[in-house]
Structures are given as structure tokens and as C-alpha cells.
Design an enzyme around this catalytic site. Structure first.
Site, short mmCIF file in Angstrom:
data_model
loop_
_atom_site.label_atom_id
_atom_site.label_comp_id
_atom_site.label_asym_id
_atom_site.label_seq_id
_atom_site.Cartn_x
_atom_site.Cartn_y
_atom_site.Cartn_z
N ASP A 125 16.14 -7.85 27.30
CA ASP A 125 14.73 -7.53 27.04
C ASP A 125 14.27 -6.21 27.64
O ASP A 125 13.75 -5.35 26.93
CB ASP A 125 13.85 -8.69 27.53
CG ASP A 125 12.38 -8.49 27.17
OD1 ASP A 125 12.11 -8.01 26.06
OD2 ASP A 125 11.52 -8.81 27.99
N CYS A 179 14.05 -13.66 4.00
CA CYS A 179 12.61 -13.92 3.89
C CYS A 179 12.14 -13.99 2.44
O CYS A 179 11.14 -14.65 2.13
CB CYS A 179 11.81 -12.84 4.62
SG CYS A 179 11.98 -12.88 6.42
N CYS A 182 8.31 -14.37 0.76
CA CYS A 182 7.39 -15.03 1.68
C CYS A 182 6.66 -14.01 2.56
O CYS A 182 7.27 -13.10 3.12
CB CYS A 182 8.16 -16.01 2.56
SG CYS A 182 7.13 -16.89 3.76
N CYS A 189 -1.24 -13.68 10.69
CA CYS A 189 -1.45 -12.94 11.94
C CYS A 189 -2.94 -12.86 12.25
O CYS A 189 -3.72 -12.34 11.44
CB CYS A 189 -0.85 -11.54 11.83
SG CYS A 189 -1.05 -10.56 13.34
N CYS A 205 -1.54 -6.72 18.58
CA CYS A 205 -0.80 -7.99 18.67
C CYS A 205 -1.32 -8.79 19.87
O CYS A 205 -1.35 -8.30 20.99
CB CYS A 205 0.68 -7.71 18.83
SG CYS A 205 1.69 -9.19 19.05
N CYS A 231 1.84 -15.16 21.86
CA CYS A 231 1.28 -15.72 20.63
C CYS A 231 2.45 -16.11 19.73
O CYS A 231 3.36 -15.31 19.51
CB CYS A 231 0.39 -14.71 19.94
SG CYS A 231 -0.29 -15.28 18.36
N CYS A 238 6.35 -19.71 9.91
CA CYS A 238 7.58 -19.37 9.20
C CYS A 238 8.24 -20.64 8.66
O CYS A 238 8.57 -21.54 9.44
CB CYS A 238 8.54 -18.63 10.13
SG CYS A 238 10.13 -18.24 9.37
#
Length: 379
Positions: A125, A179, A182, A189, A205, A231, A238
Site C-alpha cells: 500500500d 465488468c 455494468c 458513487c 471520494c 467508503c 458490484c
């Protein structure tokens, strides 16, 4: 190595060539020009896209994925006077940075045992490389329209880490994008931060906003709801994630009282108590201020009248102006005589010197009085 992965606590492992990420660099340059960066990223775009700047003469990048839970068993109920916030699923169990570093250390030991002269460099990360770009190239999954890596096995509920090495390993093939047409994540969001397929304006975001430490615009506070950290909306909606819930890593299982804590006790929590409760979670990395500010936002959005004394105490006693201003906003959202009195008291005389706090309190007071006068007019 693939066969050894489960024994190392790794759910999926992939191999990628350590070539520069040229397409990614073009995207990142445009991303920066548009002002979409969060500021948490590695600022040097060359380091983010050229593995040779991190490890001399790299040949391979190993990408690992570890699945985490998506459902909270025996979740405590949020009710008037006992309202609760929520942490994103990525912060439910032990801090994933620690969990993945242990696994990468085990993988490194496994490799060194077989090739003692191998050179290795691990990242989780906070490393320079893009975890998602590496995982996509290594065939872990495809890059979804919600900017998450999506796997056929675990959906997008995975943590990612990678290891640079000079070992010449045969690369895996990328996974075909799944995806299709979709757009549920983009449509759902809350702030429109997903500006297009795989394009995120991090400045809008919620996951970024509620990790900042300063003032939050009212528009965004209304969208935050009761989220204390992160979030999950774009992952929850999904369809590939539907019904996916892996719970086989004990240290990643959530404590319901940490994952969904009561909001009012957070307001007066000191550093020591905060570390005791949240210190093992990834949500603790920014300290208690963002969590406490977001707790105030949550109480305001709940319009929790029973919390007025607690919120008012923040407004009049907390030394941090960002929290006092947020408390004023929350009181304006809650409304009622007690909230009005608390705001009036805070504004009396020269008690509050900070312009931003006074402005927030005055605005909140006007809002309450406007609602009150409107209610009287209906009688």
C-alpha cells in the site's frame, strides 16, 4: 510457489514482468493535471512506474492477494441515543499492512531458502508502485470501473501487496476484463467521484475525504452519512461481490464494536483510549481527529437529539477548531431548542474567537431558527 501460497496465508499469487508501467504513467500525469490526486500517493511518478528505480535490475514482480470479510456477523443495532458509525471493511480486522507484511516476509523466507542469493523488496500500500497496476499485470484480477482489482474468486474484497525481485520467473497472463456494460459503481458513487470507468477524482471520494484532518464542505458532510473511515459503496453494489464473504483469516475477522462503534463515546475519547480501541485497525493511521470529526458528522446526519449535550461540549470545550466548527454544523442539523441554546451560548460575547467556528455556529443558528419559524407558520 503457487502451491506454497496457502501455507503462507496467501490466497492468490501472480507473477509479472518488472518492465516500466508506461501506460500507467501517462494516466497518472493526466490524473495530476486534472487535480484528481489525493496527496497520499508517492509524489514521484517515475518511482511509481519504473521498478528499476526501486531495485537495481529487477526481473520480476510478485503480486499477492489476501481475501477479507465483507459481512459483519452479529452487528450491533444503531438506535436513537445509541447511534453508531461504520468503518470500511478494509479496516475491520487487524491493520492489513501488518497482516500482508508478515505474509510477504514468509514468502521472502521461502524464496531465500531456495535461492539464497535472490534480491527482494516488498511493498504494501504505502510503497511507490501501484498495487493495482502490478496485480492487473500479474493476472490477480482485472481493474474494475470502481478502480478496484476484481477477482473471479474473491470479488474485490482483497488486500494487495507485491515483491520486487531479480529472479527471472515466467510471467502470468492478465485476466480478461469482466465488468462489461455494468456501471453500477459509477452510478452509486455518493459524490460522483468516479468520473468515468476506472477514473477516480480522489478529492471527492468519501474514502479520501473522511481521512483528511481539516474542515469538510457541507455538501460532502451530507454525503458522508455515518461513515467514520473509508467508503465501500462502489464495492457493495458490484454484482460480482454479491454473496462473497471470506472469513478464513482469523486476524482479519472484525470486532463488531470496533467496526460499528457507538458515536457519542468517540467524542470525548482521549489518545490512550483511542489507541486501545482502534490501534490495531488500519483506521488508526491518521489518529483520532478525523474519526471524532466524522462521528460529529454522523450524529448530525442522524439528527440525534439525545446527543446534543455531547456535541455541545465539543463546541464549547474542544481545543481543535475543525471539531468545534463541525460540532456547530451538527447542532444545526439536529435542530431543536437545546441545540439552539448551545449555539447561542457559544456565540455569546467573545467566547469563540475562531472566525471559521463562529461562521459555522452562526450559519447553524440561522438554519435552526429558519426551520423553527417555518414550523410556527404552519400552525
Amino acid at each position: 510457489m503457487v502451491a506454497a501460497a496457502p501455507g503462507l496465508g496467501i490466497d492468490k499469487i501472480g507473477v509479472a514482468a518488472a518492465d516500466p508501467f508506461t501506460v500507467l504513467k501517462e494516466r497518472l500525469v493526466k490524473h495530476r493535471e486534472q487535480g484528481f490526486e489525493s496527496g497520499f500517493e508517492e509524489p514521484d511518478l517515475d518511482k511509481r512506474t519504473d521498478p528499476s528505480l526501486l531495485l537495481p535490475e529487477p526481473r520480476t514482480i510478485l503480486s499477492i492477494a489476501v481475501a477479507y470479510p465483507s459481512k459483519l456477523k452479529d452487528a450491533p443495532v444503531s438506535e436513537p441515543g445509541l447511534r453508531r458509525g461504520i468503518l470500511s471493511r478494509s479496516a475491520w480486522g487487524e491493520d492489513y499492512h501488518h497482516a500482508l507484511r508478515r505474509r510477504l516476509d514468509k514468502l521472502a523466507a521461502w524464496l531465500i531458502e531456495r535461492v539464497p542469493e535472490a534480491r527482494l523488496m516488498s511493498m504494501v500500500d504505502t510503497g511507490a508502485l501501484s498495487d493495482r497496476a502490478v496485480a492487473e499485470r500479474a493476472g490477480i484480477g482485472w481493474s474494475g470501473k470502481n478502480c478496484s482489482i476484481i477477482t473471479h474468486e474473491f470479488g474485490s474484497w482483497i488486500y494487495l501487496g507485491e515483491m520486487l525481485t531479480d529472479l527471472p520467473l515466467p510471467p502470468d497472463q492478465p485476466v480478461e476484463e469482466g465488468c462489461g456494460d455494468c456501471t453500477r459503481c459509477i452510478d452509486a458513487c455518493p459524490t460522483g467521484a468516479l468520473v468515468g470507468p476506472g477514473q477516480l477524482n480522489a478529492q471527492r471520494c468519501i474514502s479520501y475525504v473522511n481521512q483528511t484532518k481539516g474542515y469538510v464542505e457541507e455538501e460532502l458532510m451530507l454525503k458522508i452519512g455515518n461513515r467514520l473511515y473509508g467508503c465501500d459503496t462502489c464495492q457493495i453494489v458490484c454484482p460480482i461481490n454479491k454473496g462473497v464473504d471470506f472469513r478464513h483469516h482469523e486476524e482479519l475477522l472484525p470486532d463488531p464494536e470496533v467496526a460499528k462503534p457507538l458515536l457519542r463515546p468517540l467524542l470525548q475519547m482521549g489518545n490512550r483510549e483511542f489507541k486501545e480501541k482502534f490501534g490495531a485497525s488500519a483506521a488508526a493511521w491518521r489518529g483520532r481527529k478525523p474519526i471524532q470529526r466524522n462521528a460529529l458528522i454522523g450524529l448530525g446526519n442522524f439528527r440525534d437529539s439525545e446527543s446534543v449535550p455531547d456535541v455541545a461540549r465539543v463546541l464549547t470545550e474542544d481545543p481543535r477548531p475543525e471539531l468545534r466548527a463541525t460540532a456547530a454544523w451538527a447542532l444545526g442539523r439536529i435542530g431543536g431548542e437545546a441545540a439552539e441554546a448551545a449555539l447561542s451560548e457559544a456565540l455569546a460575547g467573545e467566547r469563540e474567537q475562531e472566525p471559521a467556528v463562529r461562521e459555522a455556529a452562526e450559519r447553524a443558528l440561522r438554519q435552526i431558527r429558519k426551520v423553527s419559524s417555518g414550523s410556527r407558520g404552519e400552525l
